[in-house]
Design a protein around this motif. Structure first.
Motif, mmCIF file in Angstrom:
data_model
loop_
_atom_site.group_PDB
_atom_site.id
_atom_site.type_symbol
_atom_site.label_atom_id
_atom_site.label_comp_id
_atom_site.label_asym_id
_atom_site.label_seq_id
_atom_site.Cartn_x
_atom_site.Cartn_y
_atom_site.Cartn_z
ATOM 1 N N LEU A 43 0.863 -1.188 0.000
ATOM 2 C CA LEU A 43 0.000 0.000 0.000
ATOM 3 C C LEU A 43 0.892 1.229 0.000
ATOM 4 N N HIS A 44 0.895 1.984 -1.101
ATOM 5 C CA HIS A 44 1.700 3.200 -1.152
ATOM 6 C C HIS A 44 1.066 4.244 -0.241
ATOM 7 N N ALA A 45 1.873 4.822 0.630
ATOM 8 C CA ALA A 45 1.337 5.756 1.622
ATOM 9 C C ALA A 45 0.629 6.944 0.980
ATOM 10 N N SER A 46 1.138 7.404 -0.156
ATOM 11 C CA SER A 46 0.510 8.541 -0.828
ATOM 12 C C SER A 46 -0.818 8.143 -1.467
ATOM 13 N N GLU A 47 -0.830 7.005 -2.150
ATOM 14 C CA GLU A 47 -2.056 6.538 -2.805
ATOM 15 C C GLU A 47 -3.105 6.111 -1.784
ATOM 16 N N ALA A 48 -2.640 5.711 -0.601
ATOM 17 C CA ALA A 48 -3.580 5.254 0.432
ATOM 18 C C ALA A 48 -4.578 6.330 0.793
ATOM 19 N N ILE A 49 -4.102 7.567 0.893
ATOM 20 C CA ILE A 49 -4.996 8.649 1.312
ATOM 21 C C ILE A 49 -5.758 9.247 0.131
ATOM 22 N N HIS A 50 -5.630 8.582 -1.018
ATOM 23 C CA HIS A 50 -6.404 9.004 -2.202
ATOM 24 C C HIS A 50 -7.237 7.837 -2.742
ATOM 25 N N VAL A 60 -7.618 -2.131 2.781
ATOM 26 C CA VAL A 60 -7.337 -2.555 4.151
ATOM 27 C C VAL A 60 -8.598 -3.147 4.781
ATOM 28 N N GLN A 61 -8.476 -4.390 5.238
ATOM 29 C CA GLN A 61 -9.609 -5.077 5.857
ATOM 30 C C GLN A 61 -9.416 -5.170 7.364
ATOM 31 N N THR A 62 -10.501 -5.534 8.046
ATOM 32 C CA THR A 62 -10.532 -5.489 9.512
ATOM 33 C C THR A 62 -9.414 -6.289 10.169
ATOM 34 N N ASP A 63 -9.142 -7.492 9.671
ATOM 35 C CA ASP A 63 -8.170 -8.368 10.327
ATOM 36 C C ASP A 63 -6.735 -8.162 9.855
ATOM 37 N N ASP A 64 -6.529 -7.227 8.949
ATOM 38 C CA ASP A 64 -5.175 -6.995 8.430
ATOM 39 C C ASP A 64 -4.283 -6.320 9.480
ATOM 40 N N VAL A 65 -2.999 -6.645 9.423
ATOM 41 C CA VAL A 65 -1.996 -5.966 10.240
ATOM 42 C C VAL A 65 -1.183 -5.072 9.309
ATOM 43 N N VAL A 66 -0.922 -3.841 9.738
ATOM 44 C CA VAL A 66 -0.233 -2.874 8.884
ATOM 45 C C VAL A 66 1.198 -2.650 9.372
ATOM 46 N N ILE A 67 2.141 -2.771 8.449
ATOM 47 C CA ILE A 67 3.535 -2.394 8.714
ATOM 48 C C ILE A 67 3.792 -1.117 7.935
ATOM 49 N N CYS A 68 4.234 -0.081 8.619
ATOM 50 C CA CYS A 68 4.528 1.188 7.956
ATOM 51 C C CYS A 68 6.021 1.479 8.091
ATOM 52 N N ILE A 69 6.666 1.734 6.942
ATOM 53 C CA ILE A 69 8.117 1.948 6.909
ATOM 54 C C ILE A 69 8.416 3.407 6.597
ATOM 55 N N SER A 70 9.236 4.034 7.443
ATOM 56 C CA SER A 70 9.632 5.427 7.207
ATOM 57 C C SER A 70 10.869 5.736 8.037
ATOM 58 N N LYS A 71 11.899 6.245 7.391
ATOM 59 C CA LYS A 71 13.114 6.601 8.137
ATOM 60 C C LYS A 71 12.824 7.705 9.141
ATOM 61 N N PRO A 108 4.530 13.994 5.754
ATOM 62 C CA PRO A 108 3.113 14.422 5.788
ATOM 63 C C PRO A 108 2.138 13.280 5.506
ATOM 64 N N GLU A 109 2.482 12.429 4.558
ATOM 65 C CA GLU A 109 1.583 11.321 4.211
ATOM 66 C C GLU A 109 1.406 10.365 5.393
ATOM 67 N N ILE A 110 2.510 10.134 6.100
ATOM 68 C CA ILE A 110 2.458 9.242 7.262
ATOM 69 C C ILE A 110 1.571 9.841 8.354
ATOM 70 N N LYS A 111 1.682 11.133 8.544
ATOM 71 C CA LYS A 111 0.898 11.791 9.598
ATOM 72 C C LYS A 111 -0.600 11.777 9.300
ATOM 73 N N ILE A 112 -0.928 11.707 8.028
ATOM 74 C CA ILE A 112 -2.344 11.599 7.662
ATOM 75 C C ILE A 112 -2.809 10.149 7.746
ATOM 76 N N LEU A 113 -1.956 9.241 7.276
ATOM 77 C CA LEU A 113 -2.334 7.830 7.157
ATOM 78 C C LEU A 113 -2.504 7.137 8.509
ATOM 79 N N ILE A 114 -1.592 7.366 9.428
ATOM 80 C CA ILE A 114 -1.571 6.612 10.679
ATOM 81 C C ILE A 114 -2.853 6.794 11.515
ATOM 82 N N PRO A 115 -3.325 8.009 11.735
ATOM 83 C CA PRO A 115 -4.568 8.155 12.523
ATOM 84 C C PRO A 115 -5.768 7.449 11.881
ATOM 85 N N ILE A 116 -5.813 7.450 10.547
ATOM 86 C CA ILE A 116 -6.919 6.785 9.864
ATOM 87 C C ILE A 116 -6.869 5.283 10.114
ATOM 88 N N LEU A 117 -5.672 4.704 10.008
ATOM 89 C CA LEU A 117 -5.509 3.262 10.238
ATOM 90 C C LEU A 117 -5.861 2.908 11.678
#
Length: 321
Positions: free
Chosen positions: A76-83, A89-100, A105-114
């Motif tokens: 899941l591309h972090a930028s495309e995720a918020i578009h 993303v389904q209920t039972d899925d586990v999300v791994i997010c990678i960022s140095k 900005p994309e991460i800050k939008i994506l994480i609260p939604i997840l």
């Protein structure tokens, strides 16, 4: 600076720097890593791996490794995720997010939604005080002292560290799942790897010649059989059962040792008790036997019935190695 010596030094320093960064990851393997691995193993859904920039490329590789080793995963591309792509993303899925940095900005939008979705979130980041690290359920630390890039800008050490951390997760999950080479073969049926894991001896005999002579066959007949079938060998078969083999090497030694071979038969010069395998044997295993005994061919026998000869050259032509 463009001398051969300087290029060699730069290349070696890059490798050394990245290897040192990887070695330091050992100190970062903690209870969060253990618990994150258990969450991934116990998940009834898929693993969603997300990132942006170079981290997105690492995420794609991680997904490929997970999928090929029995852990269903999606990138899941972090930028495309918020578009719109958050719909995957389904209920039972586990999300791994990678960022140095963990603060893009994309991460800050994506994480609260997840988090509102209720999915467990695992961070792989090099900034333990970042937004991503603070908001995730589990944090895998991939901090590096610096990048190999002379400007300390281009992701090098950091992306290598992310990659290795992902591999550590994948290997642990393989062990937890008791993932065997047979399981691996199911997901890799094509190419040289597929052949190595799935190709059996019987498949190589379907269109091959089947050299054989009777024990009392004259040497002339033996030579003709070896020459005609072009395998450098013939089986000696008595009442349907293989009792020996004769190779072209045996013929050469006979010619060197004997002044006359008019009265000799196949039985006189054959090698008794040749190495035999079944047609259900994996070709890769047959190759190992050839290498272990420093021979070039094996007799294939099923239930005492002669099936043919498998030759080293034929295995190599198939690209098994």
């Amino acid at each position: 600076m463009n001398t051969k010596e300087n290029i060699l030094i730069l290349a070696k320093n890059t490798i050394l720097s990245e290897s040192e960064s990887i070695a330091k990851l050992i100190d970062y393997i903690d209870t969060d890593f253990v618990e994150a691995t258990q969450i991934l193993f116990q998940s009834k859904g898929r693993i969603i791996v997300s990132g942006i920039g170079k981290s997105a490329i690492i995420a794609q590789k991680m997904v490929a490794t997970f999928n090929s080793t029995g852990t269903p995963s999606i990138f899941l591309h972090a930028s495309e995720a918020i578009h719109g792509d958050l719909g995957m993303v389904q209920t039972d899925d586990v999300v791994i997010c990678i960022s140095k940095s963990g603060n893009s900005p994309e991460i800050k939008i994506l994480i609260p939604i997840l988090k509102r979705f209720g999915n467990k979130l695992i961070a792989i980041t090099g900034n333990m005080t970042s937004f991503l690290a603070k908001e995730s359920h589990y944090v895998l630390n991939t901090t590096v002292d610096s990048e190999s890039c002379p400007n300390n800008l281009a992701p090098t050490n950091s992306t290598t560290a992310q990659l290795v951390m992902g591999d550590a997760l994948a290997v642990c999950l393989m062990q937890l799942r008791n993932f065997t080479s047979d399981d691996f073969a199911k997901y890799h049926p094509g190419g040289a790897l597929g052949k190595k894991l799935l190709f059996r001896v019987g498949a190589m005999l379907e269109n091959s010649l089947k050299p054989m002579v009777a024990p009392e066959a004259q040497i002339k007949k033996v030579i003709f059989e070896i020459s005609e079938k072009r395998l450098g060998v013939t089986a000696v078969v008595d009442e349907g059962k293989v009792i020996g083999i004769i190779t072209d090497g045996d013929i050469r030694r006979m010619l060197n040792d004997k002044d006359s071979f008019a009265d000799l038969t196949a039985r006189d010069i054959m090698t008794k008790n040749p190495k035999m395998i079944q047609s259900t044997t994996m070709v890769a295993d047959a190759l190992n036997i050839l290498e272990d005994f420093s021979i070039t061919q094996l007799v294939v026998v099923d239930n005492d019935t002669y099936k043919g000869i498998i030759h080293l050259h034929d295995i190599l032509k198939e690209g098994i190695v």
